[in-house]
Write a protein that holds these residues in place. Structure first.
Motif, PDB file in Angstrom:
ATOM      1  N   LEU A  43       0.844  -1.272   0.025  1.00  0.00           N
ATOM      2  CA  LEU A  43      -0.046   0.046   0.052  1.00  0.00           C
ATOM      3  C   LEU A  43       1.001   1.388   0.062  1.00  0.00           C
ATOM      4  CD1 LEU A  43      -3.025   0.952   0.419  1.00  0.00           C
ATOM      5  CD2 LEU A  43      -2.523   1.152   2.842  1.00  0.00           C
ATOM      6  N   TYR A  44       0.922   2.186  -0.973  1.00  0.00           N
ATOM      7  CA  TYR A  44       1.412   3.433  -1.109  1.00  0.00           C
ATOM      8  C   TYR A  44       0.611   4.431  -0.767  1.00  0.00           C
ATOM      9  CZ  TYR A  44       4.857   0.225  -3.314  1.00  0.00           C
ATOM     10  OH  TYR A  44       5.733  -0.705  -3.636  1.00  0.00           O
ATOM     11  N   VAL A  45       0.985   5.086   0.267  1.00  0.00           N
ATOM     12  CA  VAL A  45       0.223   6.281   0.722  1.00  0.00           C
ATOM     13  C   VAL A  45       0.680   7.692   0.290  1.00  0.00           C
ATOM     14  CG1 VAL A  45      -0.868   7.388   2.774  1.00  0.00           C
ATOM     15  CG2 VAL A  45      -0.343   4.713   2.842  1.00  0.00           C
ATOM     16  N   CYS A  46      -0.522   8.508  -0.092  1.00  0.00           N
ATOM     17  CA  CYS A  46      -0.034   9.942  -0.548  1.00  0.00           C
ATOM     18  C   CYS A  46       0.523  10.629   0.496  1.00  0.00           C
ATOM     19  CB  CYS A  46      -1.345  10.323  -1.159  1.00  0.00           C
ATOM     20  SG  CYS A  46      -1.257  12.188  -1.497  1.00  0.00           S
ATOM     21  N   GLU A  47       1.222  11.778   0.259  1.00  0.00           N
ATOM     22  CA  GLU A  47       1.757  12.680   1.390  1.00  0.00           C
ATOM     23  C   GLU A  47       0.455  13.067   2.262  1.00  0.00           C
ATOM     24  OE1 GLU A  47       3.941  16.150   0.101  1.00  0.00           O
ATOM     25  OE2 GLU A  47       3.291  15.513  -1.872  1.00  0.00           O
ATOM     26  N   MET A  48       0.699  13.511   3.426  1.00  0.00           N
ATOM     27  CA  MET A  48      -0.509  14.001   4.122  1.00  0.00           C
ATOM     28  C   MET A  48      -1.121  15.246   3.542  1.00  0.00           C
ATOM     29  SD  MET A  48      -0.316  15.194   8.151  1.00  0.00           S
ATOM     30  CE  MET A  48      -0.132  16.836   7.395  1.00  0.00           C
ATOM     31  N   LEU A  78      -5.119  11.990   6.014  1.00  0.00           N
ATOM     32  CA  LEU A  78      -5.589  13.152   6.459  1.00  0.00           C
ATOM     33  C   LEU A  78      -5.101  13.676   7.973  1.00  0.00           C
ATOM     34  CD1 LEU A  78      -9.356  12.805   6.008  1.00  0.00           C
ATOM     35  CD2 LEU A  78      -7.996  14.394   4.623  1.00  0.00           C
ATOM     36  N   TYR A  79      -4.761  14.692   7.982  1.00  0.00           N
ATOM     37  CA  TYR A  79      -4.452  15.601   9.292  1.00  0.00           C
ATOM     38  C   TYR A  79      -5.656  16.334   9.667  1.00  0.00           C
ATOM     39  CZ  TYR A  79      -2.653  19.274  12.506  1.00  0.00           C
ATOM     40  OH  TYR A  79      -2.259  19.818  13.602  1.00  0.00           O
ATOM     41  N   SER A  80      -6.240  16.171  10.885  1.00  0.00           N
ATOM     42  CA  SER A  80      -7.124  17.024  11.476  1.00  0.00           C
ATOM     43  C   SER A  80      -7.156  17.138  13.014  1.00  0.00           C
ATOM     44  CB  SER A  80      -8.684  16.473  10.780  1.00  0.00           C
ATOM     45  OG  SER A  80      -9.632  17.309  11.291  1.00  0.00           O
ATOM     46  N   VAL A  81      -7.789  18.194  13.395  1.00  0.00           N
ATOM     47  CA  VAL A  81      -7.950  18.310  14.921  1.00  0.00           C
ATOM     48  C   VAL A  81      -9.418  18.583  15.169  1.00  0.00           C
ATOM     49  CG1 VAL A  81      -5.752  19.138  15.437  1.00  0.00           C
ATOM     50  CG2 VAL A  81      -7.639  20.753  14.866  1.00  0.00           C
ATOM     51  N   ASP A  82     -10.298  18.417  14.319  1.00  0.00           N
ATOM     52  CA  ASP A  82     -11.523  18.903  14.412  1.00  0.00           C
ATOM     53  C   ASP A  82     -12.627  17.842  13.901  1.00  0.00           C
ATOM     54  OD1 ASP A  82     -14.162  20.189  13.957  1.00  0.00           O
ATOM     55  OD2 ASP A  82     -13.425  22.138  13.563  1.00  0.00           O
ATOM     56  N   PRO A  83     -13.560  17.245  14.681  1.00  0.00           N
ATOM     57  CA  PRO A  83     -14.396  16.366  13.925  1.00  0.00           C
ATOM     58  C   PRO A  83     -15.200  16.732  12.668  1.00  0.00           C
ATOM     59  CG  PRO A  83     -14.459  16.125  16.363  1.00  0.00           C
ATOM     60  CD  PRO A  83     -13.818  17.405  16.012  1.00  0.00           C
ATOM     61  N   GLU A  84     -15.695  17.909  12.834  1.00  0.00           N
ATOM     62  CA  GLU A  84     -16.342  18.373  11.686  1.00  0.00           C
ATOM     63  C   GLU A  84     -15.744  18.556  10.372  1.00  0.00           C
ATOM     64  OE1 GLU A  84     -18.655  22.174  12.584  1.00  0.00           O
ATOM     65  OE2 GLU A  84     -19.721  21.081  14.451  1.00  0.00           O
ATOM     66  N   ASN A  85     -14.620  19.017  10.508  1.00  0.00           N
ATOM     67  CA  ASN A  85     -13.834  19.200   9.193  1.00  0.00           C
ATOM     68  C   ASN A  85     -13.325  17.808   8.723  1.00  0.00           C
ATOM     69  OD1 ASN A  85     -13.588  21.747   8.963  1.00  0.00           O
ATOM     70  ND2 ASN A  85     -12.050  22.334  10.117  1.00  0.00           N
ATOM     71  N   THR A  86     -13.159  16.773   9.674  1.00  0.00           N
ATOM     72  CA  THR A  86     -12.760  15.478   9.509  1.00  0.00           C
ATOM     73  C   THR A  86     -13.985  14.824   8.600  1.00  0.00           C
ATOM     74  OG1 THR A  86     -11.517  15.278  11.491  1.00  0.00           O
ATOM     75  CG2 THR A  86     -12.064  13.177  10.269  1.00  0.00           C
ATOM     76  N   PHE A  87     -15.013  15.094   9.194  1.00  0.00           N
ATOM     77  CA  PHE A  87     -16.176  14.361   8.528  1.00  0.00           C
ATOM     78  C   PHE A  87     -16.633  15.059   6.890  1.00  0.00           C
ATOM     79  CE2 PHE A  87     -20.733  14.353   7.133  1.00  0.00           C
ATOM     80  CZ  PHE A  87     -21.135  12.953   7.392  1.00  0.00           C
ATOM     81  N   ALA A  88     -16.123  16.289   7.018  1.00  0.00           N
ATOM     82  CA  ALA A  88     -16.598  17.014   5.757  1.00  0.00           C
ATOM     83  C   ALA A  88     -15.518  16.487   4.641  1.00  0.00           C
ATOM     84  CB  ALA A  88     -16.544  18.434   5.775  1.00  0.00           C
ATOM     85  N   ALA A  89     -14.083  16.198   5.072  1.00  0.00           N
ATOM     86  CA  ALA A  89     -13.177  15.889   4.308  1.00  0.00           C
ATOM     87  C   ALA A  89     -13.317  14.325   3.837  1.00  0.00           C
ATOM     88  CB  ALA A  89     -11.705  16.124   4.891  1.00  0.00           C
ATOM     89  N   MET A 104      -5.319   8.566   8.848  1.00  0.00           N
ATOM     90  CA  MET A 104      -5.552   9.512  10.020  1.00  0.00           C
ATOM     91  C   MET A 104      -4.180   9.654  10.465  1.00  0.00           C
ATOM     92  SD  MET A 104      -8.605  10.533   9.259  1.00  0.00           S
ATOM     93  CE  MET A 104      -8.614  11.985  10.720  1.00  0.00           C
ATOM     94  N   ASN A 105      -3.738  10.836  10.536  1.00  0.00           N
ATOM     95  CA  ASN A 105      -2.384  11.195  10.999  1.00  0.00           C
ATOM     96  C   ASN A 105      -2.485  11.719  12.566  1.00  0.00           C
ATOM     97  OD1 ASN A 105       0.070  13.074  11.906  1.00  0.00           O
ATOM     98  ND2 ASN A 105       0.931  12.071   9.947  1.00  0.00           N
ATOM     99  N   PHE A 106      -1.987  11.049  13.407  1.00  0.00           N
ATOM    100  CA  PHE A 106      -1.735  11.548  15.010  1.00  0.00           C
ATOM    101  C   PHE A 106      -0.111  11.344  15.384  1.00  0.00           C
ATOM    102  CE2 PHE A 106      -6.405  10.378  14.361  1.00  0.00           C
ATOM    103  CZ  PHE A 106      -6.824  11.762  14.852  1.00  0.00           C
ATOM    104  N   GLY A 107       0.509  11.448  14.386  1.00  0.00           N
ATOM    105  CA  GLY A 107       2.152  11.236  14.657  1.00  0.00           C
ATOM    106  C   GLY A 107       3.012  12.324  14.777  1.00  0.00           C
ATOM    107  N   CYS A 108       2.505  13.435  14.131  1.00  0.00           N
ATOM    108  CA  CYS A 108       3.502  14.518  13.747  1.00  0.00           C
ATOM    109  C   CYS A 108       4.125  15.055  15.118  1.00  0.00           C
ATOM    110  CB  CYS A 108       2.716  15.524  13.057  1.00  0.00           C
ATOM    111  SG  CYS A 108       3.869  16.973  12.623  1.00  0.00           S
ATOM    112  N   PRO A 109       5.445  15.155  15.297  1.00  0.00           N
ATOM    113  CA  PRO A 109       6.075  15.650  16.569  1.00  0.00           C
ATOM    114  C   PRO A 109       6.409  17.173  16.306  1.00  0.00           C
ATOM    115  CG  PRO A 109       7.578  14.537  15.207  1.00  0.00           C
ATOM    116  CD  PRO A 109       6.337  14.301  14.389  1.00  0.00           C
ATOM    117  N   GLY A 117      -1.819  21.776  19.899  1.00  0.00           N
ATOM    118  CA  GLY A 117      -2.791  20.474  20.534  1.00  0.00           C
ATOM    119  C   GLY A 117      -2.784  19.388  19.144  1.00  0.00           C
ATOM    120  N   GLY A 118      -2.190  19.703  17.904  1.00  0.00           N
ATOM    121  CA  GLY A 118      -2.230  18.807  16.908  1.00  0.00           C
ATOM    122  C   GLY A 118      -1.084  17.592  16.895  1.00  0.00           C
ATOM    123  N   GLY A 119      -1.251  16.913  15.958  1.00  0.00           N
ATOM    124  CA  GLY A 119      -0.474  15.780  15.705  1.00  0.00           C
ATOM    125  C   GLY A 119      -0.342  14.916  16.942  1.00  0.00           C
ATOM    126  N   ALA A 120       1.050  14.666  17.460  1.00  0.00           N
ATOM    127  CA  ALA A 120       1.150  13.609  18.324  1.00  0.00           C
ATOM    128  C   ALA A 120       0.550  14.093  19.903  1.00  0.00           C
ATOM    129  CB  ALA A 120       2.599  13.378  18.417  1.00  0.00           C
TER     130      ALA A 120
END
Length: 377
Positions: A43-48, A78-89, A104-109, A117-120
């Motif tokens: 599986l080859y994943v597109c950049e975030m 996808l990178y997101s911190v907002d459920p509404e934007n996540t759903f829309a995207a 979903m990306n929750f690893g950015c340091p 408050g984003g990422g990791a």
């Protein structure tokens, strides 16, 4: 390995990397796997991309979600911190058929991400984390598009979040979870703690668990799966300057003999092909500016000479790229010095966080100003 309805012939995933895993690099990796291993199996994943930017149809974001005509499955992170934007995207991806898989990306340091408050930093807010994952899953209901989640061990050694994150993601409908076995405070330094991958695998049993961290050779991937029991591996920095690594991984997991590592002349041909693909995607000027960082990774460990390296670091056209690479000694075999870590490493540091971020893990207030475009993890 299966990720929801998606069946993969090998348990290997290309990690999204900003400025690296665009359509040009993914195409090159797939071409080399096909040529050297006879198959395209992972599986080859597109950049975030940032959820908000996708919803707003930012031109550069829309260009980032370009896929080759024969690319399948098409995977976007996808990178997101907002459920509404996540759903829309996620709904936009579904409605317009932009991809076959959402990670979903929750690893950015990166400090400018975590201090908002984003990422990791975000999995510490477990309720908000769950709401974001649930929003993506809800948007894909009734489709064959699985949602997966990638995260780190935690913020630092005092604040591990990976076990809760894995459990919550699975409960909210994620089809798989992936762990970069470092904390945010480690960034990319030190050694990945594979024992935490094993702990997550024991903790999360309903969906596949993938491991990420310090896989630079095919044997490393086999060792990780053997040591941790994880279901698959995610390859990041290990493929920088070595896009043929996926062919070697394919051979390792099928028990076939891998192709001989490329000579310097063969590496030069791969660089040219990479440059051609980048020029087709970005235009020649931007494509050549982009290939410069890759050249340093490609020539890592090879004898090239300081003067030629300097010239390649300033290359402006495809013709110039070809002419400069012709100066290399094509007969030089792949050297032992070309193995091992590449890419960013840096050093450990305290994680920048919003004020009072650690006071209440159940606070589900959406962080202000955290939807910035950045990647990593």
């Amino acid at each position: 390995m299966r990720i929801g309805p998606i069946g993969l012939r090998s348990p290997v995933v290309l990690a999204p990397m900003a400025g690296v895993t665009n359509v040009a690099f993914r195409t090159l990796c797939r071409e080399l796997e096909l040529a050297r291993a006879g198959t395209v199996s992972g599986l080859y994943v597109c950049e975030m991309v940032t959820a908000r930017a996708l919803v707003e149809r930012h031109p550069s974001t829309m260009h980032m979600v370009t896929f080759a005509p024969d690319e399948s499955p098409r995977s976007v992170q996808l990178y997101s911190v907002d459920p509404e934007n996540t759903f829309a995207a996620a709904k936009l991806i579904v409605d317009e058929g932009l991809a076959d898989h959402i990670d979903m990306n929750f690893g950015c340091p990166v400090p400018k991400v975590t201090r908002r408050g984003g990422g990791a930093a975000l999995p510490f807010k477990r309720r908000l984390f769950g709401q974001i994952v649930a929003a993506a899953v809800r948007a894909t209901e009734g489709t064959d598009i699985p949602v997966t989640v990638k995260f780190r061990i935690g913020i630092d050694d005092e604040h591990h979040t990976h076990l809760d994150a894995g459990r919550i993601a699975a409960e909210e409908g994620a089809a798989a979870v992936a762990l970069h076995a470092r904390t945010a405070s480690q960034r990319y330094s030190g050694q990945a703690d594979w024992e935490q991958i094993a702990a997550l695998k024991q903790h999360v049993t309903s969906v596949p668990v993938l491991g990420n961290g310090d896989i630079f050779e095919a044997d490393d991937a086999v060792d990780m799966m053997s040591a941790t029991g994880c279901d698959g591996v995610v390859i990041g920095r290990g493929c920088l300057g070595r896009p043929w690594l996926f062919a070697e991984l394919s051979a390792a997991f099928t028990g076939t003999t891998p192709a001989t590592p490329p000579t310097l002349g063969e590496v030069a041909q791969i660089v040219v092909r990479h440059g051609e693909l980048l020029a087709a995607h970005f235009g020649e000027d931007k494509g050549m500016r982009d290939i410069r960082k890759h050249i340093a990774w490609y020539l890592h460990g090879f004898p090239a000479g300081a003067e030629l390296r300097r010239a390649l670091a300033l290359v402006k056209t495809l013709d110039e790229l070809r002419a400069l690479l012709d100066q290399l000694d094509a007969s030089v075999p792949f050297p032992a010095a070309a193995t091992g870590p590449r890419g960013r490493q840096g050093s450990a540091a305290a994680v920048a966080l919003p004020e009072n971020w650690l006071a209440d893990p159940d606070d589900c207030t959406v962080p202000a100003g955290a939807e910035v475009m950045h990647s990593g993890g």
